[in-house]
Design a protein around this motif. Structure first.
Motif, short mmCIF file in Angstrom:
data_model
loop_
_atom_site.label_atom_id
_atom_site.label_comp_id
_atom_site.label_asym_id
_atom_site.label_seq_id
_atom_site.Cartn_x
_atom_site.Cartn_y
_atom_site.Cartn_z
N GLN A 182 70.75 -22.34 84.87
CA GLN A 182 70.81 -22.51 83.42
C GLN A 182 70.97 -23.98 83.06
O GLN A 182 71.76 -24.70 83.65
N GLY A 183 70.21 -24.41 82.07
CA GLY A 183 70.27 -25.79 81.63
C GLY A 183 69.35 -26.72 82.39
O GLY A 183 69.27 -27.91 82.08
N LEU A 184 68.66 -26.19 83.41
CA LEU A 184 67.74 -27.01 84.20
C LEU A 184 66.38 -26.33 84.25
O LEU A 184 65.89 -25.97 85.32
N PRO A 185 65.73 -26.11 83.11
CA PRO A 185 64.49 -25.32 83.10
C PRO A 185 63.39 -25.93 83.94
O PRO A 185 62.68 -25.23 84.67
N ALA A 186 63.21 -27.25 83.87
CA ALA A 186 62.14 -27.88 84.65
C ALA A 186 62.43 -27.77 86.14
O ALA A 186 61.56 -27.43 86.94
N ALA A 187 63.69 -28.05 86.53
CA ALA A 187 64.07 -27.95 87.93
C ALA A 187 63.97 -26.52 88.43
O ALA A 187 63.56 -26.26 89.56
N ALA A 188 64.34 -25.58 87.56
CA ALA A 188 64.28 -24.17 87.95
C ALA A 188 62.86 -23.74 88.25
O ALA A 188 62.59 -23.07 89.25
N GLN A 189 61.93 -24.13 87.40
CA GLN A 189 60.54 -23.74 87.62
C GLN A 189 59.97 -24.40 88.86
O GLN A 189 59.23 -23.78 89.63
N ALA A 190 60.34 -25.67 89.09
CA ALA A 190 59.86 -26.37 90.29
C ALA A 190 60.40 -25.69 91.55
O ALA A 190 59.67 -25.54 92.54
N PHE A 191 61.65 -25.27 91.51
CA PHE A 191 62.25 -24.60 92.66
C PHE A 191 61.56 -23.26 92.92
O PHE A 191 61.23 -22.92 94.06
N ILE A 192 61.33 -22.49 91.86
CA ILE A 192 60.66 -21.20 92.00
C ILE A 192 59.26 -21.37 92.56
O ILE A 192 58.83 -20.64 93.47
N ASP A 193 58.53 -22.35 92.05
CA ASP A 193 57.17 -22.60 92.54
C ASP A 193 57.18 -23.01 94.01
O ASP A 193 56.31 -22.59 94.79
N ASP A 194 58.16 -23.83 94.39
CA ASP A 194 58.25 -24.28 95.78
C ASP A 194 58.53 -23.11 96.72
O ASP A 194 57.91 -22.98 97.78
N ARG A 195 59.46 -22.24 96.33
CA ARG A 195 59.81 -21.11 97.20
C ARG A 195 58.67 -20.09 97.25
O ARG A 195 58.46 -19.43 98.27
N ARG A 196 57.93 -19.96 96.17
CA ARG A 196 56.77 -19.08 96.19
C ARG A 196 55.74 -19.60 97.20
O ARG A 196 55.15 -18.83 97.97
N ALA A 197 55.54 -20.91 97.21
CA ALA A 197 54.61 -21.51 98.18
C ALA A 197 55.15 -21.38 99.61
O ALA A 197 54.38 -21.17 100.55
#
Length: 414
Positions: free
Chosen positions: A225-240
């Motif tokens: 929470q509070g880190l939307p850009a970082a959260a999406q980057a993390f999710i994209d990285d783990r998906r890859a």
């Protein structure tokens, strides 16, 4: 006495059979003091009889921590330490507990980040062995240019570097640390298969279950929470990270239903075990089972999943009490310089059965089967029962030998 370390933890047996634990920068001198009645009051009731166990520590603070840990063990657990120590070939203890000569030239360098479960597993192994090491902080997500300069493509955390030798995967790192310092053992004699197999299950099945629980969509949103850009980057990285491999995260609904069964099994095992650890005495199995639980316990959203299991929590506290050894920070640039200026260690003398169709000097690539399947390309140098060794060249790291596990990885001709 070897100059590789200056502090030791030791056990002395009294005439009545009791074991005394102490620490000293010269255990033989301290034992002589105990024998003369000039040492601990412990021996006023029954005189010191024999120095039965010694263990090298990185420094005085490490010795203090290890002394406290051994004193907290049951009498049966202390006796197992003594049996393991005395069962080894007779030799000067300062030599037997020092790293092999070919490894003393280079420090242990761990490339990791603080929140990684497998990095925590490895840090605890270093603490259990009471080793000094250099700490290189790496990014949590790609890109990781300095790490990949060493590994040639392997992106998972952690990676151990010893000079120009690069060790990938925490299971293989554990075996390298066992070679660095044999006592205390990660693979107790007579339990090697059980320990390695339980650790493999924990590193795969239990870990994926914990990740599924930690990354439930509603919990992940709360944690980031509070880190939307970082959260999406993390999710994209783990998906890859999980793309293309055989591993699949269980559905959160399934994990929530299965978790109590596994925890209750663990609770019963720990309640009934003759000792304070999963196999009676500490082993790699404890650290492998502990790191997924550490991951869940560290977040308020998932910590309640452990609350109903007192024996599990007490055991986890004992495992975490081993600490992280003696780390010192190092930059990734300095680690690359170490690799560039070093020469890889000689290949092991003992080889295993080579996979059909492969031979030394062949150009190959090796990749994990489960996730993080980015291949490492290089010249195949060595195959044994546990490890594949590839040679590769990098403009920044120079010539390095990359060590990868045989189990869980696939070797293909390039």
């Amino acid at each position: 006495m070897s100059s590789a370390c200056s502090w030791w933890v030791y056990l002395v047996r009294a005439a009545n059979g009791a074991l005394y634990c102490g620490m000293s920068n010269d255990p033989q001198r301290r034992f002589a003091q105990h024998c003369r009645g000039q040492g601990a009051r412990f021996f006023h009731a029954s005189p010191a009889q024999a120095l039965v166990y010694v263990e090298a520590c990185a420094d005085k603070s490490a010795a203090l921590r290890r002394e406290r840990a051994i004193k907290a063990l049951s009498k049966a657990a202390k006796e197992r330490l003594v049996r393991d120590f005395t069962a080894r070939p007779a030799q000067d203890y300062s030599e037997s507990l020092s790293p092999p000569a070919e490894h003393t030239m280079h420090e242990l360098i761990l490339h990791h980040y603080d929140a990684s479960p497998f990095a925590e597993k490895t840090r605890l192994l270093l603490g259990y062995k009471q080793l000094s090491w250099r700490s290189v902080e790496i990014p949590r997500i790609m890109p990781k240019p300095d790490l990949l300069a060493l590994t040639g493509g392997y992106r998972k955390t952690p990676v151990l570097q010893v000079g120009a030798d690069i060790y990938c995967d925490s299971a293989l790192i554990a075996r390298r640390l066992e070679a660095e310092k044999a006592t205390p053992a990660l693979f107790p004699e007579g339990q090697e298969f059980v320990v390695a197999s339980l650790a493999q299950w924990a590193d795969s099945t239990l870990f994926l279950l914990a990740v599924s629980l930690a990354f439930q969509p509603e919990l992940l949103a709360s944690r980031l929470q509070g880190l939307p850009a970082a959260a999406q980057a993390f999710i994209d990285d783990r998906r890859a990270l999980f793309a293309g491999g055989a591993a699949r995260l269980p559905a959160a609904e399934h994990s929530l239903q299965h978790w109590p069964t596994l925890m209750q099994r663990l609770e019963l095992q720990l309640q009934r075990e003759d000792g304070e650890f999963l196999c009676g005495r500490p082993s790699l199995a404890d650290f492998a089972v502990a790191h997924p639980l550490w991951f869940l316990a560290g977040a308020p959203q998932t910590a309640p999943l452990l609350a109903a299991y007192p024996a599990v929590n007490a055991w986890l506290a004992r495992v975490l009490a081993f600490g992280h050894g003696s780390p010192r920070a190092m930059s990734s640039a300095d680690a690359l310089a170490v690799a560039r200026e070093a020469t890889p260690a000689p290949l092991p003398e003992r080889a295993g059965q080579w996979p059909a169709g492969f031979q030394a000097g062949q150009s190959v690539h090796v990749a994990a089967c489960d996730y993080g399947v980015d291949p490492v390309q290089g010249e195949l140098l060595h195959v044994d029962d546990e490890c594949l060794i590839l040679a590769r060249e990098d403009d920044r790291a120079g010539r390095v030998h990359v060590h990868l596990p045989r189990l869980g990885f696939v070797l293909r001709a390039q």
